[in-house]
Enzyme design. Structure first.
Site, mmCIF file in Angstrom:
data_model
loop_
_atom_site.group_PDB
_atom_site.id
_atom_site.type_symbol
_atom_site.label_atom_id
_atom_site.label_comp_id
_atom_site.label_asym_id
_atom_site.label_seq_id
_atom_site.Cartn_x
_atom_site.Cartn_y
_atom_site.Cartn_z
ATOM 1 N N ASN A 1 0.816 -1.219 0.000
ATOM 2 C CA ASN A 1 0.000 0.000 0.000
ATOM 3 C C ASN A 1 0.853 1.274 0.000
ATOM 4 O OD1 ASN A 1 -2.328 1.454 0.024
ATOM 5 N ND2 ASN A 1 -3.011 0.804 2.056
ATOM 6 N N HIS B 1 -14.528 -4.195 10.623
ATOM 7 C CA HIS B 1 -14.123 -2.902 11.196
ATOM 8 C C HIS B 1 -15.328 -2.023 11.462
ATOM 9 C CE1 HIS B 1 -9.783 -2.717 9.361
ATOM 10 N NE2 HIS B 1 -10.056 -3.895 9.885
ATOM 11 N N ARG C 1 -13.936 -5.144 15.282
ATOM 12 C CA ARG C 1 -12.917 -4.179 15.689
ATOM 13 C C ARG C 1 -13.590 -2.828 15.928
ATOM 14 N NH1 ARG C 1 -7.815 -1.706 12.194
ATOM 15 N NH2 ARG C 1 -9.361 -0.145 11.637
ATOM 16 N N TYR D 1 -6.681 7.661 12.389
ATOM 17 C CA TYR D 1 -6.709 6.351 11.732
ATOM 18 C C TYR D 1 -7.984 5.563 12.049
ATOM 19 C CZ TYR D 1 -6.079 1.447 10.993
ATOM 20 O OH TYR D 1 -6.308 0.159 10.594
ATOM 21 N N ASP E 1 -7.215 -1.558 17.330
ATOM 22 C CA ASP E 1 -5.912 -1.359 16.689
ATOM 23 C C ASP E 1 -5.325 -0.036 17.159
ATOM 24 O OD1 ASP E 1 -3.719 -1.205 15.031
ATOM 25 O OD2 ASP E 1 -4.826 -1.672 13.183
ATOM 26 N N HIS F 1 -2.290 0.909 16.302
ATOM 27 C CA HIS F 1 -1.548 1.377 15.132
ATOM 28 C C HIS F 1 -0.194 2.019 15.461
ATOM 29 C CE1 HIS F 1 -1.762 2.245 10.745
ATOM 30 N NE2 HIS F 1 -2.579 1.224 10.799
ATOM 31 N N GLU G 1 -4.052 -4.455 19.261
ATOM 32 C CA GLU G 1 -3.148 -4.655 18.124
ATOM 33 C C GLU G 1 -2.107 -3.542 18.023
ATOM 34 O OE1 GLU G 1 -5.329 -4.829 14.472
ATOM 35 O OE2 GLU G 1 -3.572 -4.418 13.252
ATOM 36 N N GLU H 1 1.630 -6.639 11.366
ATOM 37 C CA GLU H 1 1.198 -6.471 9.972
ATOM 38 C C GLU H 1 2.290 -5.854 9.100
ATOM 39 O OE1 GLU H 1 -2.237 -4.003 10.814
ATOM 40 O OE2 GLU H 1 -1.256 -2.272 9.939
ATOM 41 N N ARG I 1 0.216 -11.098 13.283
ATOM 42 C CA ARG I 1 -0.634 -10.328 12.369
ATOM 43 C C ARG I 1 -0.207 -10.402 10.907
ATOM 44 N NH1 ARG I 1 -4.952 -8.689 11.703
ATOM 45 N NH2 ARG I 1 -4.740 -6.466 11.387
ATOM 46 N N HIS J 1 -3.486 -10.296 8.758
ATOM 47 C CA HIS J 1 -3.913 -8.985 8.280
ATOM 48 C C HIS J 1 -4.808 -9.157 7.054
ATOM 49 C CE1 HIS J 1 -2.323 -4.728 7.003
ATOM 50 N NE2 HIS J 1 -3.356 -4.634 7.823
ATOM 51 N N ASP K 1 -6.213 -3.559 1.268
ATOM 52 C CA ASP K 1 -5.004 -3.537 0.436
ATOM 53 C C ASP K 1 -4.397 -4.922 0.247
ATOM 54 O OD1 ASP K 1 -4.604 -2.172 3.211
ATOM 55 O OD2 ASP K 1 -2.599 -2.949 2.838
ATOM 56 N N GLU L 1 -8.868 -11.130 9.774
ATOM 57 C CA GLU L 1 -9.437 -9.802 9.503
ATOM 58 C C GLU L 1 -10.101 -9.834 8.129
ATOM 59 O OE1 GLU L 1 -6.487 -6.713 9.149
ATOM 60 O OE2 GLU L 1 -7.907 -5.160 9.753
ATOM 61 N N TRP M 1 2.220 6.799 12.468
ATOM 62 C CA TRP M 1 0.824 6.807 12.011
ATOM 63 C C TRP M 1 0.168 5.472 12.286
ATOM 64 C CZ3 TRP M 1 -1.677 3.980 8.077
ATOM 65 C CH2 TRP M 1 -3.024 4.361 7.877
HETATM 66 O O1 EZ4 Z 1 -3.306 0.562 8.212
HETATM 67 O O2 EZ4 Z 1 -3.630 -1.963 5.736
HETATM 68 O O3 EZ4 Z 1 -5.268 -3.635 10.893
HETATM 69 N N1 EZ4 Z 1 -5.302 -3.036 9.883
HETATM 70 C C1 EZ4 Z 1 -4.547 -1.971 9.584
HETATM 71 C C2 EZ4 Z 1 -4.674 -1.434 8.200
HETATM 72 C C3 EZ4 Z 1 -3.391 -0.768 7.729
HETATM 73 C C4 EZ4 Z 1 -3.356 -0.707 6.233
HETATM 74 C C5 EZ4 Z 1 -2.013 -0.221 5.735
HETATM 75 O O4 EZ4 Z 1 -1.893 -0.477 4.387
HETATM 76 O O5 EZ4 Z 1 -3.809 -1.512 10.428
HETATM 77 O O6 EZ4 Z 1 -5.759 -0.547 8.106
HETATM 78 CO CO CO Z 2 -3.532 -2.913 12.012
#
Ligand code: EZ4
Ligand code: CO
Length: 412
Positions: free
Chosen positions: A37, A122, A147, A159, A220, A222, A246, A272, A293, A322, A326, A349, A412
């Site tokens: 991605n 999600h 999630r 996010y 998540d 992140h 996560e 991931e 993941r 994951h 993407d 997921e 991020w």
């Molecule tokens: O941010 O796949 O758990 N899922 C994630 C995703 C990632 C994207 C990055 O390409 O964290 O949403």
């Molecule tokens: Co994630």
């Protein structure tokens, strides 16, 4: 079985996808997902310029040997670009081998260990009412695990919220399909860890009060916390019985997870963005995580991820592959065949792809009672409609990035 041709196909139906398509002298066609991605074209070049010339004329039946040849033979090892490229070759060869055997791939991998794969979707919202609507809609779609992501008061755009009011050019558009945004530059989002840590437990309290104690809930984080912040979050979420927390820290530093683990019984999932077993070694051996993941697409394919998961199984650690949008339908099919066959499957997921994507990739998986199943067609069970793919040329797109209120770039 000789590989006669190898094409790298880039298509952008709802988003960009990179697919490797191998054809044998007997006319079998194998597909592999190589989508990274926001950095898609780097994998295209790695494959087209450096890997495809090595594949023509090779014996398509030699999967492990080809994997080792590309990994060790390239000298420069690991990394997301390399491992996505190797993954695409590996999955395409497994697809071909299973078609040659006349079996769905999971049969070659040992056969089914379960009836189907528990999958989570999600749910998200800027605030609680919007989040609750999203949870209800996921329950209506049959999800049995969800999630939970919400906005944080004071932050404009963060996010995981489908209805984020981002951003120049895209204002008001939902991004259910995923966080990457088409455009010339990455979109900026904002972040404040203290505000987040205060808010998230109140969200889970409200969700448990509304939807009860039974439904598995995930979250998540992140990669955005320090170890001690992550430990605090895990601890504060314990009353709400999460299925997992996560990516609580940016885990290039595997040792960081020792601090989190020492402070909380909230189950931890990570990886991931990892791409080989070496990213997991400490995490698995010291039992610092509960779920792996990695996606097939980003971890060297079925051959390598299966080894990671077998290593993890010795420590009662399970899969949590994951599965955002993407990961292409080819990558998702590979995940389903692997997940169905291994013993230590945890959860998958699952974000639905858009209609255009489904018209480019013809798929045979099923979704019943909250469980995914890859179907029983020989191979992966996915066909790429090359003509349809050609109608959606590559569009530049980036993942967003974060800045703190004072302008500092943050994970991020
Ligand atoms: O941010 O796949 O758990 N899922 C994630 C995703 C990632 C994207 C990055 O390409 O964290 O949403
Ligand atoms: Co994630």
């Amino acid at each position: 079985m000789i590989i006669e041709s190898a094409e790298v196909i880039v298509t952008s139906p709802d988003r960009n996808f990179v697919t490797l398509r191998l054809t044998t002298d007997e006319g079998l066609v194998g597909l592999g997902d190589a989508t990274l991605n926001g950095r898609e074209l780097s994998v295209v070049s790695y494959l087209r310029d450096h890997v495809v010339p090595l594949l023509i004329g090779r014996d398509a039946s030699r999967i492990e040997d080809t994997w080792q040849y590309l990994y060790r033979g390239g000298y420069w090892r690991r990394g997301p670009v390399t491992m996505a490229a190797i993954a695409a070759v590996d999955v395409a060869l497994w697809d071909i081998k299973a078609q040659a055997a006349g079996m769905p791939l999971y049969q070659l991998l040992g056969g089914a260990s379960r009836d189907g794969l528990l999958a989570y979707g999600h749910a998200s919202g800027r605030d609680l009412p919007e989040l609750f609507d999203s949870v209800r809609s996921h329950l209506d779609q049959g999800f049995r695990a969800i999630r939970i992501q919400t906005g944080v008061p004071g932050l404009e755009s963060i996010y995981g919220i489908a209805s984020n009011k981002t951003l120049e050019g895209n204002a008001g558009k939902r991004y259910d399909h995923e966080p990457a945004q088409r455009g010339e530059l990455p979109v900026q989002e904002d972040w404040d860890t203290r505000a987040y840590l205060r808010h998230v437990p109140t969200v889970f309290e409200a969700v448990r009060a509304e939807f009860g104690p039974e439904i598995p809930l995930l979250h998540d984080a992140h990669h955005r916390m320090t170890p001690i912040q992550a430990a605090k979050l895990g601890k504060s979420l314990e009353p709400y019985d999460l299925f997992w927390l996560e990516d609580c820290t940016p885990a290039e530093n595997q040792d960081a997870l020792r601090w989190v683990r020492a402070h909380t019984t909230t189950p931890l999932a990570i990886g991931e963005v990892f791409n080989t077993v070496w990213d997991y070694r400490t995490l698995i051996q010291e039992q610092l995580i509960d779920y792996v993941r990695s996606a097939v697409t980003h971890t060297g394919g079925i051959s390598h991820l299966k080894k990671i998961l077998e290593f993890a199984a010795q420590y009662q650690i399970k899969s949590g592959m994951h599965g955002p949008t993407d990961i292409s339908p080819v990558g998702m099919a590979a995940a389903m065949h692997l997940g169905l066959s291994i013993h230590n499957f945890g959860i998958q997921e699952y974000m639905r792809h858009g209609e255009k994507t489904d018209s480019v990739f013809e798929q045979s998986f099923t979704w019943n009672g909250g469980l995914l199943h890859p179907g029983d067609q020989p191979g992966l069970g996915v066909t790429l409609n090359v003509d349809a793919a050609g109608t959606y040329p590559y569009v530049k797109a980036y993942l967003p990035y974060n800045r703190l209120a004072d302008g500092t770039v943050h994970d991020w």
